[in-house]
Design an enzyme around this catalytic site. Structure first.
Site, PDB file in Angstrom:
ATOM      1  N   HIS A  62     -32.881 -65.019  27.759  1.00  0.00           N
ATOM      2  CA  HIS A  62     -32.953 -63.682  28.370  1.00  0.00           C
ATOM      3  C   HIS A  62     -32.156 -63.616  29.673  1.00  0.00           C
ATOM      4  O   HIS A  62     -32.566 -64.181  30.692  1.00  0.00           O
ATOM      5  CB  HIS A  62     -34.430 -63.347  28.630  1.00  0.00           C
ATOM      6  CG  HIS A  62     -34.661 -61.958  29.104  1.00  0.00           C
ATOM      7  ND1 HIS A  62     -34.858 -60.892  28.245  1.00  0.00           N
ATOM      8  CD2 HIS A  62     -34.715 -61.423  30.348  1.00  0.00           C
ATOM      9  CE1 HIS A  62     -35.031 -59.788  28.939  1.00  0.00           C
ATOM     10  NE2 HIS A  62     -34.948 -60.074  30.228  1.00  0.00           N
ATOM     11  N   HIS A  64     -29.369 -60.746  31.938  1.00  0.00           N
ATOM     12  CA  HIS A  64     -28.668 -59.455  32.019  1.00  0.00           C
ATOM     13  C   HIS A  64     -27.359 -59.694  32.768  1.00  0.00           C
ATOM     14  O   HIS A  64     -27.331 -59.633  33.998  1.00  0.00           O
ATOM     15  CB  HIS A  64     -29.475 -58.414  32.814  1.00  0.00           C
ATOM     16  CG  HIS A  64     -30.849 -58.135  32.299  1.00  0.00           C
ATOM     17  ND1 HIS A  64     -31.173 -56.980  31.637  1.00  0.00           N
ATOM     18  CD2 HIS A  64     -32.004 -58.850  32.370  1.00  0.00           C
ATOM     19  CE1 HIS A  64     -32.476 -56.992  31.328  1.00  0.00           C
ATOM     20  NE2 HIS A  64     -32.994 -58.119  31.765  1.00  0.00           N
ATOM     21  N   GLU A 142     -29.672 -52.826  24.058  1.00  0.00           N
ATOM     22  CA  GLU A 142     -30.940 -52.310  24.575  1.00  0.00           C
ATOM     23  C   GLU A 142     -31.118 -50.822  24.316  1.00  0.00           C
ATOM     24  O   GLU A 142     -30.221 -50.018  24.566  1.00  0.00           O
ATOM     25  CB  GLU A 142     -31.029 -52.574  26.074  1.00  0.00           C
ATOM     26  CG  GLU A 142     -32.378 -52.232  26.660  1.00  0.00           C
ATOM     27  CD  GLU A 142     -32.503 -52.716  28.091  1.00  0.00           C
ATOM     28  OE1 GLU A 142     -33.291 -53.630  28.341  1.00  0.00           O
ATOM     29  OE2 GLU A 142     -31.783 -52.183  28.969  1.00  0.00           O
ATOM     30  N   HIS A 207     -39.136 -56.243  26.846  1.00  0.00           N
ATOM     31  CA  HIS A 207     -39.922 -56.486  28.062  1.00  0.00           C
ATOM     32  C   HIS A 207     -41.327 -55.936  27.795  1.00  0.00           C
ATOM     33  O   HIS A 207     -41.469 -54.853  27.217  1.00  0.00           O
ATOM     34  CB  HIS A 207     -39.347 -55.724  29.259  1.00  0.00           C
ATOM     35  CG  HIS A 207     -37.984 -56.169  29.697  1.00  0.00           C
ATOM     36  ND1 HIS A 207     -36.878 -55.360  29.641  1.00  0.00           N
ATOM     37  CD2 HIS A 207     -37.559 -57.333  30.249  1.00  0.00           C
ATOM     38  CE1 HIS A 207     -35.830 -55.995  30.126  1.00  0.00           C
ATOM     39  NE2 HIS A 207     -36.207 -57.206  30.491  1.00  0.00           N
ATOM     40  N   GLU A 210     -44.870 -56.539  32.327  1.00  0.00           N
ATOM     41  CA  GLU A 210     -44.262 -57.349  33.386  1.00  0.00           C
ATOM     42  C   GLU A 210     -45.070 -57.235  34.687  1.00  0.00           C
ATOM     43  O   GLU A 210     -45.312 -58.237  35.348  1.00  0.00           O
ATOM     44  CB  GLU A 210     -42.814 -56.875  33.598  1.00  0.00           C
ATOM     45  CG  GLU A 210     -42.077 -57.594  34.714  1.00  0.00           C
ATOM     46  CD  GLU A 210     -40.606 -57.196  34.778  1.00  0.00           C
ATOM     47  OE1 GLU A 210     -40.213 -56.228  34.080  1.00  0.00           O
ATOM     48  OE2 GLU A 210     -39.863 -57.862  35.512  1.00  0.00           O
ATOM     49  N   ASP A 309     -33.659 -64.518  33.220  1.00  0.00           N
ATOM     50  CA  ASP A 309     -33.502 -63.103  33.529  1.00  0.00           C
ATOM     51  C   ASP A 309     -32.113 -62.921  34.180  1.00  0.00           C
ATOM     52  O   ASP A 309     -31.309 -63.857  34.178  1.00  0.00           O
ATOM     53  CB  ASP A 309     -34.631 -62.604  34.434  1.00  0.00           C
ATOM     54  CG  ASP A 309     -35.036 -61.167  34.102  1.00  0.00           C
ATOM     55  OD1 ASP A 309     -34.216 -60.439  33.499  1.00  0.00           O
ATOM     56  OD2 ASP A 309     -36.151 -60.754  34.440  1.00  0.00           O
TER      57      ASP A 309
HETATM   58 FE   FE2 Z   1     -35.069 -58.686  31.842  1.00  0.00          FE
END
Ligand code: FE2
Ligand code: BEZ
Length: 406
Positions: A62, A64, A142, A207, A210, A309
């Site tokens: 994971h 971005h 996404e 996600h 969180e 992340d």
């Molecule tokens: Fe994320």
């Protein structure tokens, strides 16, 4: 053919001595160096330094990449102020993030041994970089949008990006689907996207739970998300509930990201439905989200991966730094056993979750390796995972499909 003869090899969750590996694009044989040299007399033998440990290439499930420009811009410490700062600075951060910067971050990941990563793509901006980087990429297009008046348009855009990514499946990119979150995706388009994943057999991630603010909003339309949704969407009510969202994924094993705020009942439900979890310790700490109870995941047998992340919620994409942070965050239980689980969480576990032909040193698997050199001889075989995590800033060499990349 190449033969590598390190001091230790990570096989089947353990460290073994006196074994070497012969490989071309795939792993061909695992045996003593003498036997391998006899069977493959033409093979090149790779030199390794003293105290070398051969691992399967590491997998970061994971990341971005599109947020790679953030260094000191976003506000850390608590989830909602962070999200506000993302919205405020999004344009500027995206504008500052070009292919060169994203490629540099792919290289940085590779220096920490990452040979496969899962890229969460909001806009498709990193697709070209993902086709060019030597690493294999699970390209998670996404889906986002809770506002019913624009979800069809956003869904159309999502499908276009998904189709575009499908064109590059012969360039190391596996097309896949990411659901942004329960609070930001309308159930109507959520169901459509899940159907696409089911019919086309695409990997799927989301996600989920969180922050405390997310839980409060989904449970009773209150908390810090209320002023946020009022301000940006003129909305006073969450589009879904925790159970409704979770049940949408009943027939499709999903890689849920964060899950820090899930209760025991929800974790049991994830276990029952064969889901898995991506755990991002530094991101959770920086956004004030709390600590994922990994001891409960272990007890319930929920497969988990450890991931970085993006740089929007981290200071590096180095997976070994992530594991070090995780070791410090999770103080319960045996340290050496936890370190072993952490190594599995970036090798065999993600490979099993996403049905990858890597993540294990086994005949027939892709020849993806990360070679680590320890600073001195480890005191026992059982301590090697821990010592690797403590001492490795960068790996010594990386192979992907048998090609030496570092
Ligand atoms: Fe994320
Ligand atoms: C939404 O589309 O609902 C949304 C987008 C970003 C953050 C939160 C919600």
């Amino acid at each position: 053919m190449t033969i590598i003869n390190p001091n230790y090899i990570y096989i089947n969750g353990k460290f073994q001595e006196n074994l070497a590996v012969a490989f071309d694009k795939k792993i061909k044989a695992i045996d003593t160096i003498e036997n391998l040299q006899k069977n493959y007399p033409q093979a090149t033998v790779e030199e390794t330094k003293e105290n070398s440990v051969l691992y399967p290439g590491f997998i970061n499930t994971h990341v971005h990449l599109e947020f790679s420009a953030n260094k000191t811009t976003l506000q850390y410490g608590s989830f909602m102020p962070w999200l506000d700062s993302v919205i405020k600075n999004r344009e500027e951060l995206m504008g500052a993030c070009d292919n060169e910067m994203m490629m540099q971050e792919c290289q940085n990941m590779m220096k920490s041994g990452i040979t496969t990563f899962g890229a969460i793509s909001s806009f498709g901006l990193e697709l070209e970089v993902c086709t060019k980087t030597p690493q294999k990429v699970i390209f998670f297009n996404e889906l986002i949008g809770s506002n019913p008046s624009i979800v069809d348009m956003l869904y159309g855009d999502f499908l276009e990006r998904l189709d575009e990514s499908k064109k590059y499946s012969n360039q190391g990119v596996t097309p896949a689907i990411a659901i942004h979150s329960p609070y930001s995706v309308h159930p109507i388009v959520l169901k459509r996207a899940i159907n696409v994943a089911k019919t086309e057999n695409l990997p799927i991630t989301a996600h989920f739970l969180e922050s405390q603010a997310e839980r409060q909003w989904l449970e009773d339309d209150s908390g810090e998300f209320l002023p946020f949704f009022q301000k940006f969407f003129n909305s006073f009510k969450s589009v879904t509930k925790i159970n409704e969202f979770l049940e949408s994924f009943d027939d499709i094993p999903t890689h849920f990201v964060h899950v820090v705020q899930a209760n025991n009942e929800e974790l049991q439900y994830l276990a029952k439905k064969g889901h898995s979890i991506a755990h991002c310790p530094r991101s959770n700490r920086l956004l004030g989200c709390g600590r994922l109870p990994i001891e409960t995941l272990i007890e319930l047998n929920i497969p988990f991966t450890i991931a970085t992340d993006g740089l929007s919620s981290n200071n590096s994409l180095n997976i070994l730094e992530e594991l070090r942070a995780g070791l410090m965050l999770h103080h319960l239980g045996s340290l050496e056993k936890l370190a072993l689980l952490f190594i599995a969480s970036i090798t065999s576990k993600p490979a099993e979750v996403f049905a990858l032909n890597s993540g294990k040193i086994e005949v027939g698997k892709d020849a993806d390796f990360a070679l680590v050199t320890l600073p001195a001889k480890p005191s026992s075989l059982e301590s090697i995972a821990l010592q690797t995590i403590l001492h490795t800033k960068e790996v010594s060499n990386v192979w992907i499909n048998g090609k030496k990349e570092i």
